[in-house]
Design an enzyme around this catalytic site. Structure first.
Site, PDB file in Angstrom:
ATOM      1  N   HIS A 183      -9.236   5.159   4.628  1.00  0.00           N
ATOM      2  CA  HIS A 183      -9.006   6.575   4.918  1.00  0.00           C
ATOM      3  C   HIS A 183      -9.559   7.459   3.798  1.00  0.00           C
ATOM      4  O   HIS A 183     -10.208   8.473   4.062  1.00  0.00           O
ATOM      5  CB  HIS A 183      -7.506   6.822   5.106  1.00  0.00           C
ATOM      6  CG  HIS A 183      -6.921   6.078   6.267  1.00  0.00           C
ATOM      7  ND1 HIS A 183      -6.460   6.708   7.403  1.00  0.00           N
ATOM      8  CD2 HIS A 183      -6.719   4.752   6.466  1.00  0.00           C
ATOM      9  CE1 HIS A 183      -5.996   5.798   8.252  1.00  0.00           C
ATOM     10  NE2 HIS A 183      -6.133   4.615   7.705  1.00  0.00           N
TER      11      HIS A 183
ATOM     12  N   ASP B  97      -6.065  13.854   7.364  1.00  0.00           N
ATOM     13  CA  ASP B  97      -5.902  12.582   8.056  1.00  0.00           C
ATOM     14  C   ASP B  97      -4.742  12.716   9.042  1.00  0.00           C
ATOM     15  O   ASP B  97      -3.746  13.387   8.761  1.00  0.00           O
ATOM     16  CB  ASP B  97      -5.607  11.485   7.031  1.00  0.00           C
ATOM     17  CG  ASP B  97      -5.734  10.089   7.607  1.00  0.00           C
ATOM     18  OD1 ASP B  97      -4.933   9.726   8.484  1.00  0.00           O
ATOM     19  OD2 ASP B  97      -6.638   9.353   7.166  1.00  0.00           O
TER      20      ASP B  97
ATOM     21  N   HIS C 184     -13.401  -7.645   9.721  1.00  0.00           N
ATOM     22  CA  HIS C 184     -12.066  -7.384  10.271  1.00  0.00           C
ATOM     23  C   HIS C 184     -12.092  -6.256  11.301  1.00  0.00           C
ATOM     24  O   HIS C 184     -11.102  -6.008  11.977  1.00  0.00           O
ATOM     25  CB  HIS C 184     -11.112  -7.004   9.137  1.00  0.00           C
ATOM     26  CG  HIS C 184     -11.510  -5.747   8.434  1.00  0.00           C
ATOM     27  ND1 HIS C 184     -12.772  -5.561   7.873  1.00  0.00           N
ATOM     28  CD2 HIS C 184     -10.845  -4.583   8.195  1.00  0.00           C
ATOM     29  CE1 HIS C 184     -12.840  -4.363   7.331  1.00  0.00           C
ATOM     30  NE2 HIS C 184     -11.699  -3.751   7.505  1.00  0.00           N
TER      31      HIS C 184
END
Length: 490
Positions: A53, A158, A383
């Site tokens: 982030h 965010d 991932h």
């Protein structure tokens, strides 16, 4: 292209020029708010304290500042420092234009990750996330100061910091925009789940869609839910994706949020590859000696920790595949990356000696975007965090999808089943099973040394080219970004 040369600014839309903002960039070097003059429009960026982030919001900050706008990156001192030292693919001159405002770091415990846990969710980071919920007051104080000297304050935050920026609604000259650090597809799936409405997916895809089971802990789910009541404060959403990739799901989100403006401006990572050959890094030096598209890059991000058994199987699988590779072998981050020693992960005896002509094991921070952009890189075992997916797509590199938690199962599904630019290493339903060396060997060989892998690579390269075109002048993402800049400087 998105990379801005040192000292240059983007071509600024007419609306911005008319507002007089092109000359309002602050040039001080210590970046303290008290030393800055009032801004016509000030952009305040509020990231969530986790590497994936922090990274996206810093990239966005540099992108917005390239239009000549003053950008304040506001977070705890510890996490602002983390964002700066790990600024992959960003020019130092671009980062220097961003004003970092350090808030006092609340106290939190910073335990090591549990590498033996069957769940790959980084529960050890929860205390750092809980501590960030104490930042509401200092953020409100900063907004109060800056709103008193600016015509308009634009808060870009965010989605997981919605609680902390709720006070933006108390300032008459301030507005906020939620930045989504995950795919539009994942965002749409979560909204359908939250609103209890059926998702509009093709029937064949619906049968294969990974479940939400096991993606996070109850504590993390409660943390996310605590942000939802403050979503309505925002004026719109910004997405780090492109209509080229996710046009359908961006349209579906726009239908749901008819009263909130939507902009898809991704990829926000710089895409200029010219500086790669100038980097002094052992990974890039090693890649320079390899054949085109011959190397598999392996990295599982900053929140994944493998057990000794999993590392052994992966090592054996890579060795047996006989394919070239770069493997970034690191534990997951602690909540405070500057405290505590890292675990020394042991590889099978003699492994590094046996593969020294074939592979490179890296135990430190690696320049991932530059590695993916290198001509010798032909695949990426990942991932499927959204940063990694966007970098992989943008650089035209196919993916071997091995999702671990959170949005990653849906991201992996998007890459393999929908965009068809990757292969699956392990199905999400089998997430607690040990992935065998033979399974890893087979996936690596299929991706790197088969006709099917070559076809997937061609699709990935074609998509990468289309995505890179979308951020050039006249491209879909560039027009969306110009539209956002024109809107906030209206």
């Amino acid at each position: 292209m998105m990379q801005v040369q040192s000292g240059d600014q983007r071509e600024v839309p007419t609306e911005v020029l008319n507002s007089g903002l092109s000359s309002s960039m602050c040039s001080d070097e210590n970046h303290e708010f008290s030393d800055l003059k009032g801004d016509e429009v000030a952009i305040v960026v509020v990231p969530f304290p986790a590497q994936g982030h922090l990274n996206q919001l810093l990239q966005l900050s540099c992108l917005i500042s390239s239009y000549g706008l003053p950008v304040y990156y506001v977070g705890s001192a510890t996490h602002n420092r983390q964002a700066r030292i790990r600024a992959n693919a960003l020019n130092a001159s671009d980062i220097a234009k961003v004003h970092f405002h350090d808030l006092p770091t609340p106290e939190f415990s910073s335990p090591p990750p549990d590498f033996n846990s069957l769940s790959k969710f980084p529960a050890h980071l929860q205390s750092s996330w809980d501590a960030c919920m104490l930042l509401r007051e200092p953020i409100a104080s900063f907004l109060r100061d800056i709103s008193s000297t600016s015509r308009r304050v634009v808060v870009v935050h965010d989605s997981l910091m919605s609680y902390n920026v709720q006070d933006v609604s108390t300032f008459p000259n301030a507005e906020s925009y939620k930045f989504n650090c995950f795919s539009a597809f994942t965002a749409y799936c979560l909204i359908c789940l939250f609103l209890r409405i059926p998702g509009q997916h093709e029937e064949e895809l619906l049968k294969k869609l990974p479940s939400f089971e096991g993606i996070m802990t109850d504590e993390a789910r409660d943390f996310s839910a605590a942000q939802l009541p403050y979503y309505n404060v925002r004026s719109g959403d910004i997405h780090n994706t492109s209509k080229v990739i996710e046009g359908k799901y961006l349209d579906l989100l726009a239908e749901i949020y008819q009263n909130k403006k939507q902009w898809a401006i991704g990829p926000i990572i710089p895409t200029n590859r010219d500086h790669i050959s100038n980097r002094n890094n052992m990974c890039l030096e090693w890649l320079n000696k390899q054949l085109p598209k011959s190397v598999l890059y392996i990295s599982f991000g900053t929140t994944t920790t493998f057990s000794d058994g999993e590392i052994k199987e992966l090592a054996m699988g890579l060795e047996q595949s006989k394919q070239k590779f770069i493997w970034v072998l690191r534990d997951a981050d602690r909540g405070d990356i500057f405290t505590g020693g890292a675990r020394r992960v042991e590889l099978p005896e003699g492994f590094e000696e046996r593969v020294k002509e074939v592979g490179l094991v890296v135990r430190e921070w690696a320049p991932q975007p530059e590695i993916l952009a290198h001509s010798s890189t032909g695949g990426f075992m990942s991932h499927c965090g959204w940063n990694s997916c966007m970098e992989s797509i943008t650089m035209g590199v196919p993916i071997a999808a091995w999702p671990m938690h959170s949005d990653q199962p849906r991201n992996g599904f998007l890459m393999t089943e929908m965009l068809k630019v990757g292969l699956t290493v392990r199905e999400w339903e089998k997430r607690e099973e040990l992935v065998s060396a033979s399974t890893i060997e087979n996936v690596v060989r299929k991706l790197m040394a088969s006709e099917e892998g070559d076809a997937i690579r061609r699709r990935a390269e074609e998509m990468g080219e289309a995505v890179r075109r979308s951020i050039e002048k006249g491209g879909a993402s560039r027009m969306e970004l110009d539209s956002f800049i024109a809107h906030i400087t209206r």
